[in-house]
Scaffold this active site. Structure first.
Site, PDB file in Angstrom:
ATOM      1  N   SER A 119      40.511  37.280  41.321  1.00  0.00           N
ATOM      2  CA  SER A 119      41.677  37.544  40.471  1.00  0.00           C
ATOM      3  C   SER A 119      42.974  37.160  41.156  1.00  0.00           C
ATOM      4  O   SER A 119      44.013  37.080  40.502  1.00  0.00           O
ATOM      5  CB  SER A 119      41.796  39.039  40.182  1.00  0.00           C
ATOM      6  OG  SER A 119      40.636  39.544  39.648  1.00  0.00           O
ATOM      7  N   HIS A 140      38.485  31.590  37.022  1.00  0.00           N
ATOM      8  CA  HIS A 140      38.859  32.985  36.797  1.00  0.00           C
ATOM      9  C   HIS A 140      38.679  33.360  35.324  1.00  0.00           C
ATOM     10  O   HIS A 140      39.512  33.026  34.479  1.00  0.00           O
ATOM     11  CB  HIS A 140      40.322  33.184  37.246  1.00  0.00           C
ATOM     12  CG  HIS A 140      40.824  34.575  37.119  1.00  0.00           C
ATOM     13  ND1 HIS A 140      42.152  34.872  36.947  1.00  0.00           N
ATOM     14  CD2 HIS A 140      40.180  35.769  37.125  1.00  0.00           C
ATOM     15  CE1 HIS A 140      42.300  36.175  36.857  1.00  0.00           C
ATOM     16  NE2 HIS A 140      41.123  36.744  36.954  1.00  0.00           N
ATOM     17  N   GLU A 152      41.164  30.699  33.704  1.00  0.00           N
ATOM     18  CA  GLU A 152      42.221  30.146  34.554  1.00  0.00           C
ATOM     19  C   GLU A 152      41.502  29.354  35.652  1.00  0.00           C
ATOM     20  O   GLU A 152      40.677  29.918  36.373  1.00  0.00           O
ATOM     21  CB  GLU A 152      43.003  31.330  35.145  1.00  0.00           C
ATOM     22  CG  GLU A 152      44.376  31.030  35.639  1.00  0.00           C
ATOM     23  CD  GLU A 152      45.101  32.296  36.138  1.00  0.00           C
ATOM     24  OE1 GLU A 152      44.454  33.252  36.614  1.00  0.00           O
ATOM     25  OE2 GLU A 152      46.342  32.313  36.063  1.00  0.00           O
ATOM     26  N   ASN A 190      47.549  37.305  37.067  1.00  0.00           N
ATOM     27  CA  ASN A 190      47.768  38.598  37.727  1.00  0.00           C
ATOM     28  C   ASN A 190      49.107  38.719  38.435  1.00  0.00           C
ATOM     29  O   ASN A 190      49.537  39.814  38.771  1.00  0.00           O
ATOM     30  CB  ASN A 190      46.609  38.926  38.661  1.00  0.00           C
ATOM     31  CG  ASN A 190      45.446  39.457  37.860  1.00  0.00           C
ATOM     32  OD1 ASN A 190      45.629  40.366  37.036  1.00  0.00           O
ATOM     33  ND2 ASN A 190      44.271  38.895  38.028  1.00  0.00           N
TER      34      ASN A 190
END
Ligand code: NAI
Length: 283
Positions: A119, A140, A152, A190
């Site tokens: 992440s 991701h 991602e 994130n």
């Protein structure tokens, strides 16, 4: 670079979801974790998810039986010998991930791509644990994997263009949408999401409002599908803390400092939905 056989390392929340979507797209999947009990539990979770689809009329019972056969389980890292692509989804800890990649690099065939579902951690650093940094990439997925469209895709410093292209094509085969980003702490997702969640935890910590009120404000006021504290429980508070620590050490700015209440909950084993209790209690 043809990819047919996928190995997923870690049969937790994300690993099981990743195994599920690849199996549904007719890939052969090996689901690996440290203990037999964990992989069996993971496979059970996938079977239950298919069962719910059958109940809703989205999948036939015959198709369910077929798809589940695409997944085998393993507790032997040697199974990496049979994989064209390995996706790692173990805990968000650089030491653990680096060790896993080092071992995979020794075992997997030369052509095998090594991807991480991290992440927030550096793909470049993870890649440096191997002798094939050009074949290491970030893939991701979002939680819950079968539902969320975004993947991602993170290029490490040495990631080869052809490896990026293979992963981009694969993502489309899963009926998901690839978005390319560069390798910086937290990537895009994130870096933006987690400081908001951390701020929500500070808001609770400082007694500005109750947890229900904080979630309600963000749901009704900002049109978020779930409040930030509910989302934190869903992600896992240990994972949230790991990500905040990565942002804090990577950028060195106080705005990324993990809230002490988040640390306290993780120390108490209140990890969110997966442990039965986080900000809320789950039965
Ligand atoms: P989890 O705690 O549900 O599962 C982690 C799994 O890794 C466990 O089954 C554990 O037994 C296994 N494991 C630990 N060390 C291992 C090792 N050395 N070898 C093999 N397996 C090992 O965690 P979760 O939520 O599935 O997260 C996994 C990764 O996915 C983390 O990097 C996390 O940051 C990332 N991620 C998490 C999301 C979330 O919403 N929870 C969303 C997107 C990415």
């Amino acid at each position: 670079m043809e990819v047919n056989k996928i190995m997923v390392i870690g049969a937790g929340q994300m690993g099981t979801g990743i195994a599920q979507v690849f199996a549904e797209a007719e890939f052969d999947v090996i689901l690996y974790d440290l203990e037999e009990e964990i992989v069996k539990k993971g496979l059970n979770k996938i079977a239950k998810s298919f069962h719910r689809q059958v109940e809703k009329g989205k999948m036939t019972a015959a198709r369910k039986e077929e798809v589940i056969k695409n997944i085998s389980t393993s507790t032997l890292l040697q199974s990496a010998k049979n994989a064209d692509l390995i996706i790692e989804a173990v805990i968000e800890n650089i030491a653990v991930k680096s060790k896993v990649f080092k071992e995979l690099d020794k075992t997997a065939p030369e052509h095998t791509i090594l991807a991480s579902n991290t992440s927030s951690l550096s793909i470049t650093e993870i890649a440096s644990a191997t002798n094939r940094p050009e074949k290491v990439i970030g893939m991701h997925f979002m939680n819950p994997v079968p539902v969320m469209k975004l993947v991602e895709i993170i290029r490490g410093l040495e990631t080869a263009d052809i490896v990026y292209e293979v992963i981009e094509e694969l993502t489309k085969k899963l009926n998901k949408v690839p978005v390319e980003v560069n390798d910086y702490p937290g990537f895009v997702s994130n870096r933006i999401l987690m400081p908001m969640i951390n701020e929500a935890i500070y808001t609770l910590f400082e007694g500005v409002a109750t947890k229900e009120a904080i979630d309600e404000v963000m749901k009704l006021g900002m049109n978020h599908p779930m409040g930030p504290l509910t989302l934190a429980d869903f992600i896992g508070l240990d994972t949230c803390l790991y990500i905040m620590e990565t942002l804090h050490s990577g950028f060195g700015d106080d705005k990324y400092r993990p809230c002490p209440l988040l640390r306290k909950y993780v120390k108490a084993g209140r990890l969110g939905r997966k442990s039965g209790r986080g900000f809320y209690t789950y039965t």
